[in-house]
Enzyme design. Structure first.
Site, PDB file in Angstrom:
ATOM      1  N   HIS A   1      -6.294   9.819  -0.419  1.00  0.00           N
ATOM      2  CA  HIS A   1      -6.972   9.793   0.880  1.00  0.00           C
ATOM      3  C   HIS A   1      -6.118  10.357   2.015  1.00  0.00           C
ATOM      4  O   HIS A   1      -6.609  10.435   3.154  1.00  0.00           O
ATOM      5  CB  HIS A   1      -7.428   8.363   1.214  1.00  0.00           C
ATOM      6  CG  HIS A   1      -6.333   7.363   1.305  1.00  0.00           C
ATOM      7  ND1 HIS A   1      -5.925   6.622   0.222  1.00  0.00           N
ATOM      8  CD2 HIS A   1      -5.541   6.967   2.332  1.00  0.00           C
ATOM      9  CE1 HIS A   1      -4.942   5.818   0.592  1.00  0.00           C
ATOM     10  NE2 HIS A   1      -4.690   6.010   1.861  1.00  0.00           N
TER      11      HIS A   1
ATOM     12  N   ASP B   1      -7.611   1.631   2.493  1.00  0.00           N
ATOM     13  CA  ASP B   1      -7.162   2.555   3.540  1.00  0.00           C
ATOM     14  C   ASP B   1      -8.070   3.745   3.789  1.00  0.00           C
ATOM     15  O   ASP B   1      -7.989   4.339   4.854  1.00  0.00           O
ATOM     16  CB  ASP B   1      -5.742   3.051   3.211  1.00  0.00           C
ATOM     17  CG  ASP B   1      -5.038   3.640   4.430  1.00  0.00           C
ATOM     18  OD1 ASP B   1      -5.389   3.261   5.561  1.00  0.00           O
ATOM     19  OD2 ASP B   1      -4.140   4.475   4.259  1.00  0.00           O
TER      20      ASP B   1
ATOM     21  N   HIS C   1       0.860  -1.185   0.000  1.00  0.00           N
ATOM     22  CA  HIS C   1       0.000   0.000   0.000  1.00  0.00           C
ATOM     23  C   HIS C   1       0.890   1.227   0.000  1.00  0.00           C
ATOM     24  O   HIS C   1       1.575   1.509   0.988  1.00  0.00           O
ATOM     25  CB  HIS C   1      -0.925   0.015   1.224  1.00  0.00           C
ATOM     26  CG  HIS C   1      -1.720   1.274   1.331  1.00  0.00           C
ATOM     27  ND1 HIS C   1      -2.578   1.693   0.330  1.00  0.00           N
ATOM     28  CD2 HIS C   1      -1.789   2.221   2.296  1.00  0.00           C
ATOM     29  CE1 HIS C   1      -3.133   2.831   0.681  1.00  0.00           C
ATOM     30  NE2 HIS C   1      -2.668   3.189   1.862  1.00  0.00           N
TER      31      HIS C   1
ATOM     32  N   ASP D   1       1.035   5.061  -0.252  1.00  0.00           N
ATOM     33  CA  ASP D   1       0.343   6.348  -0.192  1.00  0.00           C
ATOM     34  C   ASP D   1       0.993   7.351  -1.132  1.00  0.00           C
ATOM     35  O   ASP D   1       2.217   7.534  -1.109  1.00  0.00           O
ATOM     36  CB  ASP D   1       0.382   6.903   1.228  1.00  0.00           C
ATOM     37  CG  ASP D   1      -0.483   6.107   2.182  1.00  0.00           C
ATOM     38  OD1 ASP D   1      -1.689   5.997   1.931  1.00  0.00           O
ATOM     39  OD2 ASP D   1       0.061   5.583   3.180  1.00  0.00           O
TER      40      ASP D   1
END
Length: 937
Positions: free
Chosen positions: A405, A181, A57, A59
């Site tokens: 996000h 997430d 994951h 970001d």
């Protein structure tokens, strides 16, 4: 286009000339393709199949900037380097054809891909074609679902999916949406994903009470009916809730960032642990199977920025699969395999079961009794106005990154927020050049055009210094608009003429710049007045107004220091309490409706974590006030009244850091409340959460309505969740919902409860906090800047209307649309010239009110991408919810349409070729709330 009930648009590709085809499917090499569902490993029907999904994951900015994450810079903040992850994963996938990996964030993959050699690119294409490397989600980023507008979400998804399609063809198309997430999940996102052709959707976060309920009922996998207007299954989306958020099971993390012991499988060594690992894994797998419906379960084997050294993961996963499966010879009924979310989804589909149905959304999200993730709805409000730009490719990427996000949500470190703002500002500079070139091509004039980014604080150098100038008004909407323009000036009388030279003097006034505005702009401007006049702009086009100074002198506007009894135009009357200076009533003069209405500003003391109930402080993610009762900032407001033929204003001061202008334009059906809040004082060592609240005599029985990502509206009820029995532990934070464009209440009467007078849901405006909320950011939300070292100031506007419910939507939807896509102003020194084209419309006629032109962008040299949407929900409007027909051949004024091809919403599949899994809902599941009976008939 025939449009019935409300629907998001499909994409239409216009062929503008010649013979042309779009390469939706692109062969990378002659080798056979076994991607997608055909590449899945075989499962065993009589066993519990455990799908191991290796993933990372990444970001697109959070604790480090996008660049720092990609290059692995600033590892003193967080050890993470995305380029090394992709390098390492590709190397390890080549060593074992059974291995699988999924990748999500196209923004990072695009960067990495551009830096690879041709031979490496061919190697990666082979891995993609064989299904060993699979893309899921595929947007430029994994967007936030609460604070994003649906149009920006569609754009950022299109950007990422188009790159994957152009690069890898059909094998690069994701089958699964993957939002592991984001902090709560919006129904509109599920609707968009369904219309983009996804077969399923997986996420990791949901309310802890909701999860507990779903685990008991085995409803962690469900069918989400994501639209009240689209005919099922058009917006139905199978949705799965992952078992460990998006982390591996406890004790089975083998990344360099982890501390779990590796599998030690040499029996000659004392620390041999295979038996222990296998036994622990079997216990976890069987336990997980108890709360899911099928003989298939999924385990996410990865986490934030993992697989930088992929050998650690794959070497241990290879051993895990081997040793667990070896137990089948001893009677074990557990089968472990490398898998992907799409392969797991395929097995759930093959199970041919019925699934519970959900019709609402997954807001608000709490991970414990006092930990509601509703603060980020308002964190960093100064960043919000920057994230809706419609731009060239450079700015398009900046806009797409900003939907992440941990970007628009405000849940990033301060230096990362600064980086997002810089990217958007740089992108906007590129966009201004593009716009100027477009104006020049259409008008035939190459005069310098100036843009004023600080008009909201009365700063615009051309209008402040020039005695004669042109105002170019560009309208991005496909319908004509009337818009009030406010320009900072230093004169007191001006002549304003439209494009035909006709004076608009009766619609022109000059008002003094407010004290609050002067304080906000500081030394960035010197205008003493504001020139106010109404402009009318053609659909999808521009017009020009000429402004000339007539005289200098004192402000001509009527200024009164006493509190007014009221202001009104032909539509609305607003009254004020003469003792307090506050709003006291609102009346619709057309419908003869009137309500008591008071409005004021309050602040909640943000929890510092030191109380008896919980040690959770309020922070960038979490909203946790110390009390359910806010502090009132002031019970009275000092006032000043401005009255002209164009606008009436009551300027209110509540405190040195809170002021407001109550504004009513002559032809407006909405009252404007322009508030200015900040810098929030923290000398008392108290973090502050500032709200405004409108208290009204409307009886609602706890029901209210909010939009979802600026599109469809959902009914809410205070202290209630449609799908489980809520135990409310935070009466304020637990009733917060994201609002992107509008919220409203109705006069209603319930059969089961006595209606009570309540206020509209409080609107949170600004936050300044002194403690971190222990969710990873590691710093408090305490923003300052070079201009505002004592704390940021935020300004915003609320539009307030009072309408019969049957007519409200016809006003509110166009009003919200116009607020999101406001006219763009450009300024040119000089006067109207007969040799220049001062007005243009890209349409032959305006689109009907129900139809919104969402996208019109160049796709390649011969074609454009068009998205039209029917923007009214089913049964929302008696008039505008009806079907509409649009003649595309007669739509544009300059484009010749030679052919049209219909695509799905994300423009990466032909609509008639798009197929999705069918799912069967359980009967009687997912009841809609009954709501209220309307009294005003």
């Amino acid at each position: 286009m025939a449009a019935g009930k409300q629907q998001l648009p499909v994409a239409l590709l216009f062929i503008l000339g010649g013979v042309w085809s779009f390469p939706l499917v692109q062969d990378t090499k002659p080798a056979a393709k076994l991607c997608g569902y055909e590449s899945c490993h075989i499962t065993k029907p009589n066993m519990l199949n455990v799908h191991l999904v290796p993933h990372t994951h990444d970001d697109v900015g959070w604790l480090k900037t996008v660049d720092q994450y990609y290059y692995g810079d600033r590892n003193d903040i967080q050890h993470a380097g995305v380029q090394y992850i992709l390098d390492s994963v590709v190397d390890q996938l080549l060593k074992n054809p059974d291995r699988r990996f999924i990748y999500v964030e196209t923004a990072f993959f695009y960067r990495w891909w551009k830096q690879q050699s041709s031979s490496m690119q061919q190697t990666v294409k082979r891995l993609v074609n064989e299904g060993r490397l699979e893309f899921v989600n595929g947007g430029w980023c994994m967007s936030d679902e609460a604070t994003t507008h649906y149009s920006a979400v569609i754009d950022q998804m299109t950007l990422g999916l188009r790159f994957l399609n152009d690069t890898f063809g059909a094998c690069g198309r994701p089958r699964v949406a993957w939002h592991i997430d984001p902090f709560g999940h919006a129904r509109e996102h599920a609707s968009m994903f369904a219309q983009m052709g996804y077969d399923g959707f997986f996420f990791g976060r949901l309310d802890y009470q909701d999860r507990d309920h779903r685990m008991i009922e085995k409803e962690q996998e469900l069918l989400w009916r994501a639209s009240d207007s689209l005919t099922p299954p058009m917006a139905d989306l199978f949705t799965g809730i992952l078992p460990n958020g998006y982390n591996p099971p406890e004790g089975f993390c083998w990344d360099q960032l982890c501390h779990d012991p590796p599998i030690r499988d040499d029996p000659d060594l004392e620390d041999y642990n295979v038996d222990d690992v296998v036994n622990r894994f079997l216990v976890i797998a069987n336990s997980q199977a108890m709360v899911y419906k099928t003989n298939h379960i999924i385990m996410t084997m990865g986490s934030d920025f993992q697989y930088e050294n992929a050998n650690l993961w794959y070497k241990n996963l290879d051993k895990l699969i081997h040793y667990v499966n070896a137990q089948q010879a001893n009677g074990s009924k557990v089968n472990v395999l490398y898998s992907t979310p799409s392969c797991y989804l395929q097995e759930l589909h093959r199970a041919n079961l019925t699934w519970s149905l959900k019709r609402d959304d997954f807001f608000p999200y709490a991970d414990d009794a006092h930990d509601f993730w509703t603060g980020y709805f308002t964190s960093r409000p100064a960043l919000f106005p920057l994230v809706g730009l419609d731009t060239d490719f450079h700015t398009f990427r900046a806009m797409a990154v900003a939907q992440h996000h941990d970007a628009v949500s405000g849940t990033e470190k301060q230096h990362v927020a600064n980086d997002y703002a810089r990217r958007l500002a740089n992108g906007w500079q590129h966009c201004q050049l593009l716009i100027s070139n477009s104006f020049a091509a259409l008008s035939g004039s190459f005069l310098k055009r100036n843009y004023c980014d600080n008009l909201n604080i009365s700063v615009c150098l051309p209008t402040e210094i020039l005695n004669k100038f042109l105002v170019i008004v560009y309208n991005p909407l496909a319908r004509p608009v009337t818009w009030p323009v406010r320009l900072p000036v230093n004169g007191t009388a001006y002549a304003v003429s439209d494009v035909k030279g006709k004076p608009v003097d009766c619609q022109v006034s000059v008002v003094p710049v407010s004290k609050a505005t002067q304080e906000v702009r500081r030394n960035r401007g010197f205008a003493i007045n504001e020139l106010v006049f109404q402009v009318q702009a053609p659909p999808l086009g521009y017009t020009t107004y000429s402004v000339s100074l007539i005289q200098d002198g004192p402000p001509p506007a009527s200024t009164q220091r006493r509190t007014p009894t009221g202001i009104q135009n032909k539509f609305l009357r607003v009254t004020f309490d003469p003792d307090t200076g506050l709003l006291s009533s609102l009346s619709n003069l057309e419908t003869k409706q009137s309500i008591k209405l008071t409005q004021n500003f309050y602040w909640y003391n943000a929890s510092d974590g030191n109380n008896t109930e919980s040690n959770q402080p309020s922070g960038a993610y979490i909203f946790r006030p110390n009390s359910s009762t806010p502090f009132i900032i002031s019970k009275t407001a000092k006032t000043e009244t401005i009255q002209t033929s164009v606008v009436q204003e009551v300027r209110q001061w509540f405190a040195p850091w809170v002021s407001q202008v109550v504004r009513l334009y002559a032809d407006s059906k909405a009252l404007e409340l322009e508030w200015t809040v900040g810098p929030l004082p923290i000398d008392d060592n108290l973090g502050k959460e500032v709200i405004t609240r409108l208290d009204t005599s409307i009886k609602t029985d706890r029901f209210f309505y909010t939009d979802s990502n600026g599109r469809e509206v959902l009914q809410r009820k205070k202290d209630f969740r449609p799908t489980w029995n809520l135990k409310q532990s935070e009466p304020i934070a637990g009733n917060y919902y994201p609002i992107n464009s509008r919220a409203f209440i109705k006069v209603c009467l319930s059969k089961t409860h006595s209606p009570s007078e309540i206020h509209l849901p409080p609107l949170q405006l600004h936050r300044r906090l002194l403690y971190d909320d222990v969710r990873g950011v590691g710093e408090p939300l305490n923003e300052t800047s070079d201009i505002f070292p004592e704390g940021l100031i935020v300004r915003g506007r609320l539009l307030l209307s009072l309408e019969h419910p049957a007519a409200a939507a016809d006003l509110h939807r166009p009003m919200a649309e116009q607020e999101v896509l406001q006219p763009l102003l450009a300024f040119v020194d000089g006067d109207l010239s007969p040799n220049i084209r001062h007005e243009f419309s890209g349409l032959q006629a305006a689109l009907p009110p129900a139809v919104h032109l969402l996208t019109l962008t160049q796709w390649d040299k011969d074609s454009v991408l068009l998205r039209l949407e029917h923007q009214f929900q089913s049964r929302e409007s008696k008039l505008n919810s009806q079907p509409v027909t649009v003649n595309l051949q007669k739509l544009f004024s300059t484009l010749v349409v030679l052919g049209v091809s219909e695509l799905n919403l994300s423009a990466n599949q032909w609509k008639d070729k798009m197929t999705r899994f069918d799912w069967t809902p359980q009967k009687g599941t997912g009841p809609l709330q009954t709501g209220c009976r309307i009294l005003l008939e």
